[in-house]
Motif scaffolding. Structure first.
Motif, PDB file in Angstrom:
ATOM      1  N   ASP A 128       0.841  -1.211   0.000  1.00  0.00           N
ATOM      2  CA  ASP A 128       0.000   0.000   0.000  1.00  0.00           C
ATOM      3  C   ASP A 128       0.869   1.251   0.000  1.00  0.00           C
ATOM      4  N   ALA A 129       1.926   1.222   0.823  1.00  0.00           N
ATOM      5  CA  ALA A 129       2.813   2.390   0.918  1.00  0.00           C
ATOM      6  C   ALA A 129       3.501   2.660  -0.424  1.00  0.00           C
ATOM      7  N   LYS A 131       2.441   1.751  -3.454  1.00  0.00           N
ATOM      8  CA  LYS A 131       1.456   2.206  -4.441  1.00  0.00           C
ATOM      9  C   LYS A 131       1.146   3.684  -4.214  1.00  0.00           C
ATOM     10  N   HIS A 132       0.939   4.044  -2.965  1.00  0.00           N
ATOM     11  CA  HIS A 132       0.618   5.429  -2.642  1.00  0.00           C
ATOM     12  C   HIS A 132       1.803   6.340  -2.970  1.00  0.00           C
ATOM     13  N   GLU A 135       1.826   7.136  -6.584  1.00  0.00           N
ATOM     14  CA  GLU A 135       0.762   8.113  -6.895  1.00  0.00           C
ATOM     15  C   GLU A 135       1.203   9.521  -6.499  1.00  0.00           C
ATOM     16  N   LEU A 136       1.848   9.613  -5.328  1.00  0.00           N
ATOM     17  CA  LEU A 136       2.293  10.937  -4.862  1.00  0.00           C
ATOM     18  C   LEU A 136       3.390  11.494  -5.753  1.00  0.00           C
ATOM     19  N   THR A 139       1.730  13.019  -8.570  1.00  0.00           N
ATOM     20  CA  THR A 139       1.112  14.296  -8.187  1.00  0.00           C
ATOM     21  C   THR A 139       2.128  15.430  -8.170  1.00  0.00           C
ATOM     22  N   ALA A 168       2.770  11.182   2.536  1.00  0.00           N
ATOM     23  CA  ALA A 168       2.729   9.714   2.489  1.00  0.00           C
ATOM     24  C   ALA A 168       2.019   9.107   3.688  1.00  0.00           C
ATOM     25  N   LYS A 170      -0.692  10.184   4.789  1.00  0.00           N
ATOM     26  CA  LYS A 170      -2.101  10.542   4.579  1.00  0.00           C
ATOM     27  C   LYS A 170      -2.615  11.510   5.653  1.00  0.00           C
TER      28      LYS A 170
END
Ligand code: ADP
Ligand code: MG
Length: 256
Positions: A128-129, A131-132, A135-136, A139, A168, A170
């Protein structure tokens, strides 16, 4: 709209260093999705205020709520108790902070810098970390730099990685303390553009900056601080375009 609760509620926040009263009773509400820009001369207490929100300083009086958390304290059987280190870490997960000095870990790649806190401190699942983090990086416009070393990046790129790193975990709230002040002038724009993107995505942000153009264009509200108090606040049109207080007028006259 009147039933929307503020995400940040600061009340009578006071902080002294010895005899030096730096914060003399700051009251501030920040609503979800709002971008609040704090302007003010050097030494007016802007950094100290942000540091109180993010547990980097202890207040002497007053309180700060972020969501349902009272920063640094919890109510048990009607009595306020200081939080344990573990509970402070839990509160801090809701708040991201970006500093003037980006201080990436030099021995870690960009991607490793971003996943370090979510995995190491906050126990996010590795997949999850990762993947995020990717994404960041998209961005902040640095998808191609995931495996780069910080020293091979420009200052503007490093600061954008630092922004991704802060995001990261969130956080519900992002604090920016003069994020472009250490950058060469030609690199300021890319960092401000990244911050505009985040603002447009609805992130709640408190930004200390001397970039008046950013305040004018991106802020929902401008707060002018001087001498440890909020002197004046309102829309950018009001505070920057038509400041009422002589101290605000004097400060802004330097930028014209
Ligand atoms: P700003 O960010 O608006 O420039 P600061 O919050 O950094 O202002 O500082 C406000 C005042 O607090 C200054 O007079 C500064 O010298 C003092 N100060 C800040 N941090 C400390 C510290 N750790 N110890 C002692 N004095 C401090
Ligand atoms: Mg400062």
């Amino acid at each position: 709209m009147s039933d929307v609760q503020p995400l940040v509620r600061a009340r009578n926040v006071q902080k002294s260093y010895g005899d030096n009263e730096v914060l003399k009773g700051i009251d501030l509400d920040v609503f979800p999705g709002e971008v609040v820009v704090i302007l003010g001369p050097s030494g007016s207490g802007k950094s100290t205020f942000l540091r109180c929100i993010n547990h980097l300083e202890d207040m002497n009086a007053g309180s700060i709520m972020v969501g349902d958390d009272q920063i640094g304290y919890e109510l048990k059987r009607g009595i306020l108790h200081r939080l344990s280190a573990r509970k402070i870490a839990h509160q801090r997960q809701k708040i991201g902070m970006v500093f003037q000095q980006f201080n990436l870990y030099p021995h870690m790649t960009v991607l490793q810098n971003i996943i370090e806190a979510p995995i190491g401190v906050h126990k996010f699942a590795r997949q999850d970390a990762l993947k995020h983090a990717r994404e960041l990086l998209a961005t902040v416009g640095l998808s191609d730099k995931a495996d780069a070393w910080p020293r091979h990046l420009s200052g503007g790129q490093q600061q954008r990685v630092a922004i991704a790193r802060a995001l990261a975990i969130k956080p519900a709230l992002m604090l920016f303390d003069e994020p472009t002040s250490a950058l060469d002038p030609e690199l300021v724009g890319e960092v401000l553009a990244t911050m505009r993107t985040l603002a447009d995505q609805g992130l709640t942000m408190i930004v200390v900056t001397h970039e008046i153009g950013f305040a004018r264009e991106a802020a929902d509200r401008v707060v002018f601080m001087d001498g440890g108090v909020v002197v004046e606040q309102g829309s950018p049109e009001q505070v920057i375009g038509n400041p009422q207080h002589p101290r605000t007028q004097a400060f802004l006259s330097r930028f014209i």
